[in-house]
Write a protein that holds these residues in place. Sequence first.
Motif, PDB file in Angstrom:
ATOM      1  N   GLN A  27       0.830  -1.262  -0.173  1.00  0.00           N
ATOM      2  CA  GLN A  27      -0.076   0.053   0.010  1.00  0.00           C
ATOM      3  C   GLN A  27       0.822   1.453   0.124  1.00  0.00           C
ATOM      4  O   GLN A  27       0.504   2.177  -0.776  1.00  0.00           O
ATOM      5  CB  GLN A  27      -0.897  -0.052   1.256  1.00  0.00           C
ATOM      6  N   ARG A  28       1.689   1.284   0.764  1.00  0.00           N
ATOM      7  CA  ARG A  28       2.501   2.563   1.042  1.00  0.00           C
ATOM      8  C   ARG A  28       3.653   3.094   0.001  1.00  0.00           C
ATOM      9  O   ARG A  28       3.944   3.891  -0.341  1.00  0.00           O
ATOM     10  CB  ARG A  28       3.273   2.789   2.182  1.00  0.00           C
ATOM     11  N   GLY A  29       4.374   1.662  -0.652  1.00  0.00           N
ATOM     12  CA  GLY A  29       5.037   1.596  -1.623  1.00  0.00           C
ATOM     13  C   GLY A  29       4.942   1.613  -3.070  1.00  0.00           C
ATOM     14  O   GLY A  29       5.648   1.874  -3.836  1.00  0.00           O
ATOM     15  N   GLY A  30       3.327   1.722  -3.191  1.00  0.00           N
ATOM     16  CA  GLY A  30       3.103   1.612  -4.730  1.00  0.00           C
ATOM     17  C   GLY A  30       3.771   0.378  -5.366  1.00  0.00           C
ATOM     18  O   GLY A  30       4.228   0.485  -6.495  1.00  0.00           O
ATOM     19  N   LEU A  31       3.488  -0.615  -4.576  1.00  0.00           N
ATOM     20  CA  LEU A  31       3.987  -2.064  -5.096  1.00  0.00           C
ATOM     21  C   LEU A  31       3.143  -3.023  -4.974  1.00  0.00           C
ATOM     22  O   LEU A  31       2.259  -3.046  -4.251  1.00  0.00           O
ATOM     23  CB  LEU A  31       5.224  -2.504  -4.048  1.00  0.00           C
ATOM     24  N   THR A  32       3.498  -4.099  -5.920  1.00  0.00           N
ATOM     25  CA  THR A  32       2.465  -5.153  -6.090  1.00  0.00           C
ATOM     26  C   THR A  32       3.165  -6.330  -5.403  1.00  0.00           C
ATOM     27  O   THR A  32       4.293  -6.805  -5.859  1.00  0.00           O
ATOM     28  CB  THR A  32       2.155  -5.440  -7.515  1.00  0.00           C
ATOM     29  N   LEU A  33       2.556  -7.181  -4.651  1.00  0.00           N
ATOM     30  CA  LEU A  33       3.046  -8.145  -3.976  1.00  0.00           C
ATOM     31  C   LEU A  33       3.009  -9.429  -5.122  1.00  0.00           C
ATOM     32  O   LEU A  33       1.807  -9.723  -5.573  1.00  0.00           O
ATOM     33  CB  LEU A  33       2.336  -8.639  -2.696  1.00  0.00           C
ATOM     34  N   GLU A  34       4.022  -9.891  -5.690  1.00  0.00           N
ATOM     35  CA  GLU A  34       3.873 -10.781  -6.509  1.00  0.00           C
ATOM     36  C   GLU A  34       4.031 -12.246  -5.918  1.00  0.00           C
ATOM     37  O   GLU A  34       3.584 -13.335  -6.457  1.00  0.00           O
ATOM     38  CB  GLU A  34       5.320 -10.827  -7.393  1.00  0.00           C
ATOM     39  N   ARG A  35       4.868 -12.619  -4.942  1.00  0.00           N
ATOM     40  CA  ARG A  35       4.817 -13.772  -4.233  1.00  0.00           C
ATOM     41  C   ARG A  35       5.449 -13.726  -2.847  1.00  0.00           C
ATOM     42  O   ARG A  35       6.326 -12.650  -2.663  1.00  0.00           O
ATOM     43  CB  ARG A  35       6.017 -15.008  -5.183  1.00  0.00           C
ATOM     44  N   ALA A  36       5.069 -14.849  -2.268  1.00  0.00           N
ATOM     45  CA  ALA A  36       5.637 -14.807  -0.852  1.00  0.00           C
ATOM     46  C   ALA A  36       6.044 -16.277  -0.386  1.00  0.00           C
ATOM     47  O   ALA A  36       5.128 -16.992  -0.809  1.00  0.00           O
ATOM     48  CB  ALA A  36       4.729 -14.118   0.199  1.00  0.00           C
ATOM     49  N   SER A  37       7.093 -16.335   0.130  1.00  0.00           N
ATOM     50  CA  SER A  37       7.419 -17.535   0.702  1.00  0.00           C
ATOM     51  C   SER A  37       6.487 -18.111   1.786  1.00  0.00           C
ATOM     52  O   SER A  37       5.746 -17.374   2.477  1.00  0.00           O
ATOM     53  CB  SER A  37       8.916 -17.787   1.227  1.00  0.00           C
ATOM     54  N   ARG A  38       6.676 -19.540   2.115  1.00  0.00           N
ATOM     55  CA  ARG A  38       5.832 -20.031   3.478  1.00  0.00           C
ATOM     56  C   ARG A  38       6.570 -19.232   4.619  1.00  0.00           C
ATOM     57  O   ARG A  38       7.830 -18.695   4.439  1.00  0.00           O
ATOM     58  CB  ARG A  38       5.914 -21.234   3.376  1.00  0.00           C
ATOM     59  N   MET A  39       5.999 -19.358   5.721  1.00  0.00           N
ATOM     60  CA  MET A  39       6.863 -18.852   6.988  1.00  0.00           C
ATOM     61  C   MET A  39       7.631 -19.819   7.681  1.00  0.00           C
ATOM     62  O   MET A  39       7.061 -20.891   7.707  1.00  0.00           O
ATOM     63  CB  MET A  39       5.940 -18.270   7.966  1.00  0.00           C
ATOM     64  N   TYR A  40       8.804 -19.560   7.885  1.00  0.00           N
ATOM     65  CA  TYR A  40       9.887 -20.517   8.755  1.00  0.00           C
ATOM     66  C   TYR A  40      10.109 -20.158  10.113  1.00  0.00           C
ATOM     67  O   TYR A  40      10.071 -18.895  10.303  1.00  0.00           O
ATOM     68  CB  TYR A  40      11.188 -20.573   7.649  1.00  0.00           C
ATOM     69  N   ARG A  41      10.119 -21.243  10.737  1.00  0.00           N
ATOM     70  CA  ARG A  41      10.644 -20.827  12.277  1.00  0.00           C
ATOM     71  C   ARG A  41      12.078 -21.070  12.322  1.00  0.00           C
ATOM     72  O   ARG A  41      12.627 -22.154  11.575  1.00  0.00           O
ATOM     73  CB  ARG A  41      10.011 -21.814  13.143  1.00  0.00           C
ATOM     74  N   THR A  42      12.886 -19.951  12.567  1.00  0.00           N
ATOM     75  CA  THR A  42      14.379 -20.037  12.699  1.00  0.00           C
ATOM     76  C   THR A  42      14.929 -19.578  13.959  1.00  0.00           C
ATOM     77  O   THR A  42      14.421 -18.866  14.673  1.00  0.00           O
ATOM     78  CB  THR A  42      14.765 -19.315  11.543  1.00  0.00           C
ATOM     79  N   GLU A  43      15.946 -20.456  14.178  1.00  0.00           N
ATOM     80  CA  GLU A  43      16.372 -20.459  15.648  1.00  0.00           C
ATOM     81  C   GLU A  43      17.349 -18.976  15.608  1.00  0.00           C
ATOM     82  O   GLU A  43      17.890 -18.778  14.489  1.00  0.00           O
ATOM     83  CB  GLU A  43      17.466 -21.435  16.083  1.00  0.00           C
ATOM     84  N   PRO A  44      17.562 -18.363  16.816  1.00  0.00           N
ATOM     85  CA  PRO A  44      18.185 -17.084  16.685  1.00  0.00           C
ATOM     86  C   PRO A  44      19.656 -17.397  16.494  1.00  0.00           C
ATOM     87  O   PRO A  44      20.254 -18.441  16.627  1.00  0.00           O
ATOM     88  CB  PRO A  44      18.243 -16.631  18.294  1.00  0.00           C
ATOM     89  N   GLN A  45      20.500 -16.432  15.590  1.00  0.00           N
ATOM     90  CA  GLN A  45      21.719 -16.681  15.071  1.00  0.00           C
ATOM     91  C   GLN A  45      22.724 -16.193  16.076  1.00  0.00           C
ATOM     92  O   GLN A  45      23.779 -16.790  16.322  1.00  0.00           O
ATOM     93  CB  GLN A  45      21.921 -15.878  13.732  1.00  0.00           C
TER      94      GLN A  45
ATOM     95  N   GLN B 121      16.604 -15.818  23.392  1.00  0.00           N
ATOM     96  CA  GLN B 121      15.545 -15.039  22.665  1.00  0.00           C
ATOM     97  C   GLN B 121      14.429 -15.956  22.078  1.00  0.00           C
ATOM     98  O   GLN B 121      14.864 -16.991  21.674  1.00  0.00           O
ATOM     99  CB  GLN B 121      15.864 -13.875  21.823  1.00  0.00           C
ATOM    100  N   PRO B 122      13.478 -15.496  21.853  1.00  0.00           N
ATOM    101  CA  PRO B 122      12.329 -16.559  21.332  1.00  0.00           C
ATOM    102  C   PRO B 122      12.761 -16.604  19.553  1.00  0.00           C
ATOM    103  O   PRO B 122      13.531 -15.878  18.971  1.00  0.00           O
ATOM    104  CB  PRO B 122      11.233 -15.641  21.069  1.00  0.00           C
ATOM    105  N   TRP B 123      12.304 -17.859  19.162  1.00  0.00           N
ATOM    106  CA  TRP B 123      12.775 -18.043  17.754  1.00  0.00           C
ATOM    107  C   TRP B 123      11.987 -17.234  17.016  1.00  0.00           C
ATOM    108  O   TRP B 123      11.005 -16.548  17.233  1.00  0.00           O
ATOM    109  CB  TRP B 123      12.474 -19.566  17.245  1.00  0.00           C
ATOM    110  N   PHE B 124      12.418 -17.065  15.671  1.00  0.00           N
ATOM    111  CA  PHE B 124      12.051 -15.940  14.851  1.00  0.00           C
ATOM    112  C   PHE B 124      11.089 -16.678  13.871  1.00  0.00           C
ATOM    113  O   PHE B 124      11.390 -17.966  13.538  1.00  0.00           O
ATOM    114  CB  PHE B 124      13.069 -15.479  13.953  1.00  0.00           C
ATOM    115  N   LEU B 125      10.110 -16.026  13.192  1.00  0.00           N
ATOM    116  CA  LEU B 125       9.613 -16.396  12.074  1.00  0.00           C
ATOM    117  C   LEU B 125       9.854 -15.527  10.674  1.00  0.00           C
ATOM    118  O   LEU B 125      10.279 -14.370  11.014  1.00  0.00           O
ATOM    119  CB  LEU B 125       7.759 -15.901  12.078  1.00  0.00           C
ATOM    120  N   ASN B 126      10.284 -15.986   9.793  1.00  0.00           N
ATOM    121  CA  ASN B 126      11.008 -15.335   8.647  1.00  0.00           C
ATOM    122  C   ASN B 126      10.336 -15.880   7.240  1.00  0.00           C
ATOM    123  O   ASN B 126       9.808 -17.159   7.118  1.00  0.00           O
ATOM    124  CB  ASN B 126      12.431 -15.829   8.590  1.00  0.00           C
ATOM    125  N   GLN B 127      10.158 -14.945   6.313  1.00  0.00           N
ATOM    126  CA  GLN B 127       9.562 -15.073   5.254  1.00  0.00           C
ATOM    127  C   GLN B 127      10.271 -14.093   4.090  1.00  0.00           C
ATOM    128  O   GLN B 127      10.929 -13.021   4.753  1.00  0.00           O
ATOM    129  CB  GLN B 127       7.995 -14.621   5.311  1.00  0.00           C
TER     130      GLN B 127
END
Length: 169
Positions: A30-48, A53-59
Amino acid sequence: MIYVALGANIAGPAGPPEATIAAALKRIAQRGGLTLERASRMYRTEPQHVRAQPWFLNQVAAFRPVDNATTTPEDVLNVLQAVEMELGRDRSWEIRFGPRALDLDLLLFDQVRMQTPRLTLPHPRMRDRAFVLVPLLDIAPELVLPDGTRLSEALAGLQYRVHNDVIRQ
């Protein structure tokens, strides 16, 4: 194509990390004048780096400017930083690599290579992060990075495991 990494591991104004990431995708478009083409599934990832700290969700998501509008990398960065703030990121108290309500990183902007005090493209640490490259591979399996390296080759150089949408590195 514009590729953005999204991550969160604590609740923010939009709710838990899943809700925050979903809200971020909508606001970026909405703010960037962009169209979302694709999004990956969400992954749970251990902190690096900061492990306690809690694990992350990444996409990772791919965007395209609406109707081929002129958009610069700096324009996109401004949108990402504004969305981070709206959805609870407060850099004034954050610990580097610590917990956050939302982290948005501009990974790639077409094949642009640049380095300014504010922005480096491609993202300077993306090739070290399975939590970026694995979801990027989901949505762009044939991607060739600006230096000519195939994404799959970059990922092959990392030690990581993926099982049931959990990434360990």
